[in-house]
Design an enzyme around this catalytic site. Structure first.
Site, short mmCIF file in Angstrom:
data_model
loop_
_atom_site.label_atom_id
_atom_site.label_comp_id
_atom_site.label_asym_id
_atom_site.label_seq_id
_atom_site.Cartn_x
_atom_site.Cartn_y
_atom_site.Cartn_z
CG ASP A 5 -2.11 0.93 1.05
OD1 ASP A 5 -2.46 1.21 -0.11
OD2 ASP A 5 -2.68 1.37 2.05
CE1 TYR B 178 -0.66 8.69 3.97
CE2 TYR B 178 1.53 9.64 4.20
CZ TYR B 178 0.21 9.56 4.60
OH TYR B 178 -0.23 10.36 5.65
CG HIS C 275 -4.96 10.67 3.01
ND1 HIS C 275 -6.03 10.60 3.86
CD2 HIS C 275 -4.08 9.73 3.46
CE1 HIS C 275 -5.83 9.67 4.77
NE2 HIS C 275 -4.64 9.13 4.55
NE ARG D 47 4.57 15.27 10.43
CZ ARG D 47 3.92 14.14 10.19
NH1 ARG D 47 3.74 13.26 11.16
NH2 ARG D 47 3.44 13.88 8.99
CD GLU E 237 -6.35 4.90 4.73
OE1 GLU E 237 -5.66 4.25 3.91
OE2 GLU E 237 -5.87 5.53 5.70
CD GLU F 299 -5.50 2.92 -0.22
OE1 GLU F 299 -4.72 2.32 -0.98
OE2 GLU F 299 -5.38 2.93 1.02
CG ASP G 166 -5.57 0.36 3.87
OD1 ASP G 166 -5.60 -0.79 4.33
OD2 ASP G 166 -4.72 1.21 4.19
NE ARG H 84 -7.85 6.66 9.62
CZ ARG H 84 -7.14 6.62 8.52
NH1 ARG H 84 -5.87 6.27 8.58
NH2 ARG H 84 -7.69 6.90 7.35
CD GLN I 289 -2.93 4.52 10.74
OE1 GLN I 289 -4.15 4.56 10.60
NE2 GLN I 289 -2.12 4.93 9.79
CE1 TYR J 154 3.58 7.00 12.90
CE2 TYR J 154 2.04 7.01 14.75
CZ TYR J 154 2.96 7.66 13.95
OH TYR J 154 3.27 8.98 14.20
CE LYS K 260 -3.57 2.15 7.45
NZ LYS K 260 -4.36 3.03 6.58
CB THR L 17 -7.28 -4.80 2.02
OG1 THR L 17 -6.36 -4.43 3.04
CG2 THR L 17 -7.18 -3.82 0.87
CB THR M 47 -6.36 7.93 1.51
OG1 THR M 47 -6.34 6.81 2.40
CG2 THR M 47 -7.73 8.56 1.54
CD GLU N 94 -8.14 12.95 4.19
OE1 GLU N 94 -7.69 13.85 3.46
OE2 GLU N 94 -8.42 11.81 3.79
#
Length: 432
Positions: A131, A133, A138, A147, A203, A205, A237, A241, A244, A248, A257, A261, A364, A378
């Protein structure tokens, strides 16, 4: 890359009733998939209107090119996508000719079945799944939640980021989404706990099905990477959250994850998508150019896809009230920062061998504005701004009984639009 030919003529017409008006599967599409009837025997088929044409049966009756006959008798698409693009093109031409020539009707009718009487299966035996990114909006939206001053990490615009997913839990659209359990650490606690996820997400995709094979140790140059793209599908996917966020670091996604899928059943082939290849959007002037091994002028000129993607939700209450699904968002596939060819080239840059039927997820795909965000993470701003649905219900994340639906259409002036079908799943409570 595949070229436009007579099979893409918007005026081409099939003798199958309703096929010309079908929103997804007119004769210009001819997607490939695996289906069975009451006997359970898995066959290669193509969708035409509201019917499925049994290509395995046609091959046994010597109504298709001899070169593809062995590949149509295996019960998966792996062998077919191990063949050359020219051989798959020959198959497409033969099927197209039969479905547009009324004199073929008598020979084909015994191999034509109503879609509602067929059971679809996973189209490939999936050996590996990665997978990516590549949806930059996204990545920016998610990064901004953690951040705010520096949402994208320094490597994002230099390298197509990806992680090795779990092939064993790839399932066909319609498979129930069992709410996963795992460790999560609530913000109000100093210690983690174990239990069902309370931040279940989707997600949006695209899935990229790999054709052909490169030997271990032999990278695929960017100029040839397009030939390794056998076709596309929709991919969800599903993501936990809260799991995750806790697990992660430092090695990336794991239980958040790998529980499921979902992929749509039909492979919209590279040959069918030839008219919908468009230029990759230009990068902002202050963005770095791709490193030379990731840059090809032809790929930049026609490496993106003219696809419109949509997400829909239907809660249990909405379905019980007879309400239609509510669209959560819509947007173009051109929101991908990297092309699928760049994904393939980078994946093999260290000599990794990709096999027929391997699956790549794009990551995503979201729009730069709220109109087409590809996840509830989001849409709800991490749960701070719940989405209000038409019946007054609110969603920050998915609840038990919710059905989530993905769809996609290829649209371009001068050509007949084609679709992908649906990719859906209904959330069920965690198992005890």
């Amino acid at each position: 890359m595949s070229h436009i030919d007579h099979t893409h003529d918007r005026e081409a017409s099939s003798w199958i009733d309703g096929a010309d008006e079908h929103p997804d599967f007119p004769v210009q599409n001819l997607p490939l998939g695996i289906f069975s009837l009451g006997d359970g025997q898995r066959r290669v088929g193509t969708a035409i209107g509201d019917s499925i044409l049994d290509l395995s049966g046609l091959s046994r009756d010597r109504l298709l090119p001899d070169s593809v006959r062995p590949a149509l008798e295996t019960g998966t698409l792996n062998a077919l996508f191990a063949l050359s693009s020219a051989e798959r093109q020959e198959l497409r031409h033969g099927v197209f000719a039969s479905l547009t020539d009324r004199t073929s009707r008598v020979a084909l009718l015994p191999h034509l079945y109503p879609s509602q009487h067929c059971t679809m299966h996973l189209p490939f035996t999936v050996g590996d799944y990665t997978d990516f990114y590549v949806g930059i909006h996204h990545a920016t939206n998610i990064g901004r939640q953690f951040r705010p001053d520096n949402p994208l990490l320094p490597n994002y615009k230099y390298v197509p980021i990806g992680y090795h997913g779990r092939a064993s839990s790839i399932r066909l659209s319609g498979t129930p989404v069992i709410r996963p359990k795992g460790q999560h650490k609530p913000s109000y606690s100093d210690l983690p706990g174990y239990g069902p996820t309370y931040r279940l997400d989707y997600e949006l995709e695209l899935g990229v099905w790999i054709a052909g094979e490169n030997a271990l140790g032999e990278p695929v140059p960017i100029s040839k990477a397009g030939s390794r793209v056998g076709g596309l599908c929709l991919l969800n996917d599903w993501s936990a959250r809260d799991l995750q966020a806790w697990e992660y670091q430092p090695l990336g996604p794991f239980l958040a994850k790998n529980f499921l899928t979902s992929v749509s059943p039909w492979v919209v082939t590279a040959e069918a998508l030839a008219p919908f290849r468009i230029a990759q959007p230009a990068r902002p002037e202050d963005d770095p150019a791709p490193l030379p091994y990731l840059f090809d002028a032809t790929d930049q000129a026609e490496g993106a896809f003219a696809l419109t993607l949509e997400t829909w939700i239907a809660t249990r209450k909405m379905r019980e009230a007879g309400m239609p699904p509510h669209r959560l968002g819509t947007g173009p596939a051109t929101s991908m920062y990297w092309t699928v060819a760049q994904m393939v080239t980078h994946h093999t840059a260290n000599g990794c061998n990709l096999m027929p039927g391997d699956l790549l997820g794009t990551g995503t795909i979201s729009t730069p504005d709220p109109s087409g965000l590809g996840s509830l993470m989001e849409l709800s701003q991490g749960g701070k701004a719940p989405v209000t649905l038409p019946d007054g219900e609110e969603r920050s994340f998915l609840e038990d009984g919710d059905e989530l639906i993905l769809s996609a259409r290829a649209v371009r002036d001068g050509f007949r639009s084609i679709g992908f079908g649906l990719c859906s799943g209904v959330v069920e409570a965690a198992r005890t």
